[in-house]
Design an enzyme around this catalytic site. Structure first.
Site, PDB file in Angstrom:
ATOM      1  N   GLU A 166       0.932  -1.097  -0.008  1.00  0.00           N
ATOM      2  CA  GLU A 166       0.035  -0.005  -0.012  1.00  0.00           C
ATOM      3  C   GLU A 166       0.915   1.251   0.095  1.00  0.00           C
ATOM      4  OE1 GLU A 166      -2.862  -0.664  -0.637  1.00  0.00           O
ATOM      5  OE2 GLU A 166      -3.718  -2.460   0.169  1.00  0.00           O
ATOM      6  N   HIS A 215      -2.515   2.144   8.353  1.00  0.00           N
ATOM      7  CA  HIS A 215      -3.678   1.576   7.937  1.00  0.00           C
ATOM      8  C   HIS A 215      -3.831   0.296   8.780  1.00  0.00           C
ATOM      9  CE1 HIS A 215      -6.269  -0.991   5.143  1.00  0.00           C
ATOM     10  NE2 HIS A 215      -5.401  -1.778   4.762  1.00  0.00           N
ATOM     11  N   GLU A 245     -17.377  11.342  22.750  1.00  0.00           N
ATOM     12  CA  GLU A 245     -15.797  11.686  22.392  1.00  0.00           C
ATOM     13  C   GLU A 245     -15.684  11.866  20.707  1.00  0.00           C
ATOM     14  OE1 GLU A 245     -12.637  12.138  24.265  1.00  0.00           O
ATOM     15  OE2 GLU A 245     -14.313  13.088  25.071  1.00  0.00           O
ATOM     16  N   HIS A 255     -12.748  -3.720   3.858  1.00  0.00           N
ATOM     17  CA  HIS A 255     -11.301  -4.009   4.043  1.00  0.00           C
ATOM     18  C   HIS A 255     -10.938  -3.204   5.460  1.00  0.00           C
ATOM     19  CE1 HIS A 255      -7.442  -3.860   1.922  1.00  0.00           C
ATOM     20  NE2 HIS A 255      -7.170  -3.728   3.284  1.00  0.00           N
TER      21      HIS A 255
HETATM   22  O1  2HA Z   1      -0.637  -5.063   4.113  1.00  0.00           O
HETATM   23  O2  2HA Z   1      -3.514  -4.708   4.643  1.00  0.00           O
HETATM   24  O3  2HA Z   1      -4.148  -3.506   2.325  1.00  0.00           O
HETATM   25  C1  2HA Z   1      -1.455  -5.880   3.999  1.00  0.00           C
HETATM   26  C2  2HA Z   1      -2.702  -4.806   3.584  1.00  0.00           C
HETATM   27  C3  2HA Z   1      -3.370  -4.563   2.237  1.00  0.00           C
HETATM   28 ZN    ZN Z   2      -5.352  -3.947   4.228  1.00  0.00          ZN
END
Ligand code: 2HA
Ligand code: ZN
Length: 270
Positions: free
Chosen positions: A116, A139, A169, A210
């Site tokens: 990513e 992420h 909050e 995701h």
């Molecule tokens: O790194 O989370 O989005 C693996 C992930 C891909």
């Molecule tokens: Zn991911």
């Protein structure tokens, strides 16, 4: 040169990946983090370091030319970072307008930066324009936020309002709201560019079915943002199927806006 595995930014990165794994946000190789290093800290630990390898990035980001990032590796598990940081993490300097990443340290088994990387670097470029203090893109795959994207309207105003209504909050921590992308394949420049576009105005971007992206000045701030949104989603998943007797009304949210002097996203409260 000082020992880089003892650098405060490295210690904090190791603690954060370990903690995120413990929260259940980063199963297997799920999740990735990039941390923009300050010039002084990268000099202190990397001065004169010869690049070990050159890695093509597949995109350009001229705003980031010369900048140095500590980043998690592709296919690497957050749970393992603490045991082998030099394998699971790497430090790269972007050159040639962002088209090349020179590896300065890490990825010791021949690995490379997260799949990513486009979303991370494009988001850094967008956030630095909005806030020059922004240094972290994070992420991960928190369960309740993911679950919510299966049962809640993905309109970002509606999604944001529901999270704000789930705990007092939430609006205080992310008055700018949450961006929501349509589902897209991950690991591409396209999802990177779409994420970065949202990041011009919000600090949290949901990837339906995701996970989520959060950003901040430091690892704590990005972690705290995601943690708060995930708490909101957890409450939602606990109550969505029950009769609702009470809620945080717009009147309550306006009171919080006043009390904390918030810049609440325009048009999200009535
Ligand atoms: O790194 O989370 O989005 C693996 C992930 C891909
Ligand atoms: Zn991911």
């Amino acid at each position: 040169m000082k020992n880089i595995t003892e650098a405060p930014f490295m210690v904090e990165m190791i603690r954060t990946t370990t903690n995120m794994y413990a929260h259940g946000w980063d199963e297997r190789n799920g999740g990735n983090i990039s941390l923009l290093l300050e010039e002084a800290e990268s000099c202190e630990y990397l001065a004169g370091a010869e690049p070990l390898r050159s890695l093509p990035t597949g995109f350009t980001a001229p705003e980031l030319d010369g900048k140095v990032f500590l980043v998690t590796g592709t296919g690497k598990y957050f749970k393992n970072v603490q045991y082998a940081p030099e394998v699971n993490l790497g430090i790269v300097r972007l050159e040639e307008g962002g088209a090349v990443a020179r590896l300065l340290w890490g990825f010791a088994d021949g690995g490379q930066f997260t799949s990513e990387f486009p979303a991370h670097m494009m988001s850094h470029a967008a956030r630095l324009k909005a806030n020059p203090q922004n240094r972290v893109v994070m992420h991960c795959h928190p369960s309740n936020l993911l679950a919510m994207t299966y049962v809640h309207d993905l309109d970002e105003r509606a999604f944001t309002r529901t999270l704000w209504q789930m705990c007092t909050e939430c609006i205080v921590v992310f008055p700018d709201g949450v961006g929501v992308l349509p589902w897209m394949p991950c690991g591409t420049n396209e999802i990177g560019a779409a994420t970065a576009r949202k990041m011009e105005t919000v600090r949290l971007v949901v990837w339906p079915q995701h996970g989520i992206y959060g950003v901040g000045r430091d690892l704590d701030e990005a972690f705290g943002l995601i943690e708060t949104a995930e708490k909101g989603a957890e409450i939602y998943m606990k109550i969505a199927h029950l009769p609702l007797l009470n809620t945080l009304s717009d009147e309550h949210l306006h009171q919080l806006e006043k009390r904390f002097n918030l810049k609440v996203r325009e048009g999200y409260l009535s």
